[in-house]
Scaffold this active site. Sequence first.
Site, PDB file in Angstrom:
ATOM      1  N   SER A  68      52.350  37.527  38.363  1.00 23.74           N
ATOM      2  CA  SER A  68      52.464  36.158  37.848  1.00 23.74           C
ATOM      3  C   SER A  68      53.854  35.622  38.135  1.00 23.74           C
ATOM      4  CB  SER A  68      52.225  36.138  36.331  1.00 23.74           C
ATOM      5  OG  SER A  68      52.560  34.861  35.816  1.00 23.74           O
ATOM      6  N   TYR A 104      54.023  39.056  27.316  1.00 27.87           N
ATOM      7  CA  TYR A 104      53.294  38.819  28.575  1.00 27.87           C
ATOM      8  C   TYR A 104      54.269  38.792  29.750  1.00 27.87           C
ATOM      9  CZ  TYR A 104      50.248  36.515  32.042  1.00 27.87           C
ATOM     10  OH  TYR A 104      49.525  36.202  33.167  1.00 27.87           O
TER      11      TYR A 104
HETATM   12  N1  LIG Z   1      45.066  32.023  35.607  1.00 31.86           N
HETATM   13  C1  LIG Z   1      46.361  31.926  35.799  1.00 31.86           C
HETATM   14  O1  LIG Z   1      46.957  30.875  35.721  1.00 31.86           O
HETATM   15  C2  LIG Z   1      47.156  33.134  36.142  1.00 31.86           C
HETATM   16  C3  LIG Z   1      48.483  32.969  36.508  1.00 31.86           C
HETATM   17  C4  LIG Z   1      49.248  34.082  36.816  1.00 31.86           C
HETATM   18  C5  LIG Z   1      48.680  35.322  36.732  1.00 31.86           C
HETATM   19  N2  LIG Z   1      47.382  35.460  36.371  1.00 31.86           N
HETATM   20  C6  LIG Z   1      46.843  36.808  36.293  1.00 31.86           C
HETATM   21  O2  LIG Z   1      45.645  36.865  37.060  1.00 31.86           O
HETATM   22  C7  LIG Z   1      44.788  37.835  36.511  1.00 31.86           C
HETATM   23  C8  LIG Z   1      43.393  37.222  36.343  1.00 31.86           C
HETATM   24  O3  LIG Z   1      43.443  36.135  35.473  1.00 31.86           O
HETATM   25  P1  LIG Z   1      42.315  35.014  35.359  1.00 31.86           P
HETATM   26  O4  LIG Z   1      42.977  33.735  35.261  1.00 31.86           O
HETATM   27  O5  LIG Z   1      41.307  35.204  36.406  1.00 31.86           O
HETATM   28  O6  LIG Z   1      41.724  35.369  33.917  1.00 31.86           O
HETATM   29  P2  LIG Z   1      40.277  35.745  33.464  1.00 31.86           P
HETATM   30  O7  LIG Z   1      40.374  35.953  31.989  1.00 31.86           O
HETATM   31  O8  LIG Z   1      39.296  34.759  33.919  1.00 31.86           O
HETATM   32  O9  LIG Z   1      40.024  37.117  34.174  1.00 31.86           O
HETATM   33  C9  LIG Z   1      40.571  38.315  33.709  1.00 31.86           C
HETATM   34  C10 LIG Z   1      39.449  39.305  33.558  1.00 31.86           C
HETATM   35  O10 LIG Z   1      40.001  40.545  33.140  1.00 31.86           O
HETATM   36  C11 LIG Z   1      39.122  41.085  32.212  1.00 31.86           C
HETATM   37  N3  LIG Z   1      39.791  42.041  31.337  1.00 31.86           N
HETATM   38  C12 LIG Z   1      40.533  41.807  30.245  1.00 31.86           C
HETATM   39  N4  LIG Z   1      40.907  42.964  29.703  1.00 31.86           N
HETATM   40  C13 LIG Z   1      40.399  43.949  30.465  1.00 31.86           C
HETATM   41  C14 LIG Z   1      40.441  45.354  30.387  1.00 31.86           C
HETATM   42  N5  LIG Z   1      41.074  45.996  29.429  1.00 31.86           N
HETATM   43  N6  LIG Z   1      39.798  46.057  31.346  1.00 31.86           N
HETATM   44  C15 LIG Z   1      39.140  45.427  32.317  1.00 31.86           C
HETATM   45  N7  LIG Z   1      39.060  44.093  32.411  1.00 31.86           N
HETATM   46  C16 LIG Z   1      39.687  43.370  31.487  1.00 31.86           C
HETATM   47  C17 LIG Z   1      38.581  39.918  31.451  1.00 31.86           C
HETATM   48  O11 LIG Z   1      37.347  40.220  30.824  1.00 31.86           O
HETATM   49  C18 LIG Z   1      38.436  38.878  32.536  1.00 31.86           C
HETATM   50  O12 LIG Z   1      37.136  38.847  33.071  1.00 31.86           O
HETATM   51  C19 LIG Z   1      45.445  38.283  35.208  1.00 31.86           C
HETATM   52  O13 LIG Z   1      46.153  39.475  35.424  1.00 31.86           O
HETATM   53  C20 LIG Z   1      46.427  37.189  34.913  1.00 31.86           C
HETATM   54  O14 LIG Z   1      47.506  37.616  34.142  1.00 31.86           O
HETATM   55  C21 LIG Z   1      46.623  34.385  36.055  1.00 31.86           C
END
Ligand SMILES: NC(=O)c1ccc[n+]([C@@H]2O[C@H](COP(=O)([O-])OP(=O)(O)OC[C@H]3O[C@@H](n4cnc5c(N)ncnc54)[C@H](O)[C@@H]3O)[C@@H](O)[C@H]2O)c1
Length: 705
Positions: free
Chosen positions: A582, A595
């Site tokens: 991130s 976080y």
């Molecule tokens: N969306 C954003 O703006 C953004 C920005 C920077 C980083 N990220 C990172 O990208 C990644 C994906 O985020 P996203 O936006 O797609 O969110 P999302 O919530 O849609 O997807 C994350 C998935 O991880 C799963 N998850 C949570 N805990 C878990 C566990 N213990 N074991 C297995 N799966 C688990 C959730 O059920 C979910 O389906 C994350 O690591 C997030 O920190 C997202």
Amino acid sequence: MAVAKQFKHVSYLWDENTAAAFKGDEVGLLIYRSNLLGADLRLTNYGGGNTSCKVQMPDPLTGTKTEVMYVKGSGGDLGTLKKSGLAALYMDRLLALKKIYRGIEHEDEMVALFNHCIYDLQSKAPSIDTALHAFLPFKHIDHLHPDAAIAIAAARDGEKITQELFNGSIGWVEWQRPGFDLGLKLKACLDENPKIRGIMLGSHGLFTWGDTAYESYINTLEVIEQCATYLENNFGKTRPVFGGRKINSLSPEERKEKAAVLMPMLRGYVSEHNRMIGHFSDSDAVLEFINSRDLEKLAPMGTSCPDHFLRTKISPLVLPLAAADDLNLIDSLRDKLKPAFEGYRKMYSAYYEQCKHADSPAMRDPNPVILLFPGVGMFSFAKDKATARIAAEFYTNAIQVMKGAEAISAYTSLPRQEAFNIEYWLLEEAKLQRMPKPKPLTGRIVLVTGSAGGIGKAIAKKMAQEGAVVFINDNDEGRLASATQEFRQQFGKDAFESGILDVTSNATIHHAFQKTVVAFGGVDIVVNCAGISISKPLEEHTEADWDKLYDILVKGQFLITQKGAEIMRKQNLGGDVLNIVSKNALVSGPNNAAYGSAKAAQLHLSRLNAAELGKDHIRVNVVNPDAVISDSKIWAGEWAAGRAKAYGITVEELPAYYAKRTLLNEVILPEDVANACFAFVGGLLNKSTGNVLNVDGGVAAAFVR
Ligand SMILES: NC(=O)c1ccc[n+]([C@@H]2O[C@H](COP(=O)([O-])OP(=O)(O)OC[C@H]3O[C@@H](n4cnc5c(N)ncnc54)[C@H](O)[C@@H]3O)[C@@H](O)[C@H]2O)c1
Ligand SMILES: [Zn+2]
């Protein structure tokens, strides 16, 4: 119309009402019959066999009626045959080819001439078997590769058995490579025996026919049923099947466990030239063969029907392992396997050198396709999952053929030179050359954690679109079920496998990787994408919040990378770890202590892993997204409210707020992050590791220094 008979070894699927809809449409009935025949693998192997009918059609130039043959064209499977899979040819022209035929050494040139006989310009390319159907004068013809018939056709006394079993009503033509000349031989056999209802082709398969689609169907079923009944009555009669059992199978769970431990190393060896995808089967039919006394005698003989060995290579590799061996002793395992693979490659090149002709294509990959592990099961490896699965199906067909032939007489395989002439046939080579080029990630196995989520699912889809097979997983059962449904519809069952994986639980990690390996043979690309987010001011952050974030983001990435690297090292093919971190790993904002610091830990852990795994050619790279709001569960919850509060705006204002904050004024989508992942593994950045790629529309504060 004849009354439906009772069949035990073949399925009678003819439905009067469905057939009635095709009344007067012989081509429709041909397709209907073909689909029924292709639906039962006991009748013919996948893609094997062909069917035809001859009908009167108006000549488009003169309007006068002329006889046209519709026959399955090159490639395709009877079970799914459609009109577009047929070739339609003028019968008078096909028969006229006999006059210009120059003899067997020139028979391959006749294939190009079939194109001059085409009636329907939408025809599929006429197959090599066209002449076999054309020279027999019957309205409807089935040519199939049923295990039960091939067992007789590949038995040492096949001709005599056929003669006795059918009282002379089935003719016999000795093994000969399919082509124009074999068509003439079939006709000669019929001329000598005008009353026959079919012809057995030595080491190959069966021809049967009828005046109508239904009569042909019934004739085919009856003949195959009779062959199968005869075999059944002979199993174990003079001696036990395959000489009796030599060793016992492990339990189903133990077999799977062994397969999971072993497959990555096997995959490494067979992927010496091209990365292969694996398939594991431990059906009763396979176990009966690999656990038997006769395995040592029969396996090296190789398969008989050309369809079989084209898919499975001339013979399998019997692994020099015992079911009780400890497969976790990596060095001793390599000591056993390495010479076995070297031996197989040597055997294959010797076969090539001995049999090659002046104009033969260059030797193909000398690694085995089928690998047998007594007590455990059969592994098959090929360029993609479907091909590996089908190779296993074909070897299972070959096992049934050997079983039948040995029960009634003695199994004979094709002479090596005949096998070579088929395998390296110039027409076969031309077919291979016409195959579409593989996609960039063909042969790659990908596991993306949290792939039911917004970004993870987009990454998994991108990888699948680029040719990889993927293991989709999540700890959210409901989300995973709908992602699985989506993948099935979009990519089909061979492109993916799915299962629960909680990145904080070693037990589910073990199971998920085990499932991935048993489904595909190993893993090449691991993407750490699972995540949650909690945004709170320092004073409100609980210890539980802290632990949860660190468990999922940091420990999760650590455990998954550790497990992925273990499998990659066994394969010895390098690999990729991609970590979705991130912007917050680099930029400090309010209300983000746990976080943000966990993301920073993920980033540094990535660099540490890159430094450590480089020697194994495992690359570790980072993609830093920011503000990917679409489809994100993270953004659906309190996080959005927390961020909005931190910036003093409403939740609805967030997307525009984030876009405006970027240098490019762009909204970031999950697909953008997926494209960045593909950039790392698609082939152009193979010499980069420990890198960070920002996908955030340009945030100056997040520039990597
Ligand atoms: N969306 C954003 O703006 C953004 C920005 C920077 C980083 N990220 C990172 O990208 C990644 C994906 O985020 P996203 O936006 O797609 O969110 P999302 O919530 O849609 O997807 C994350 C998935 O991880 C799963 N998850 C949570 N805990 C878990 C566990 N213990 N074991 C297995 N799966 C688990 C959730 O059920 C979910 O389906 C994350 O690591 C997030 O920190 C997202
Ligand atoms: Zn055939």
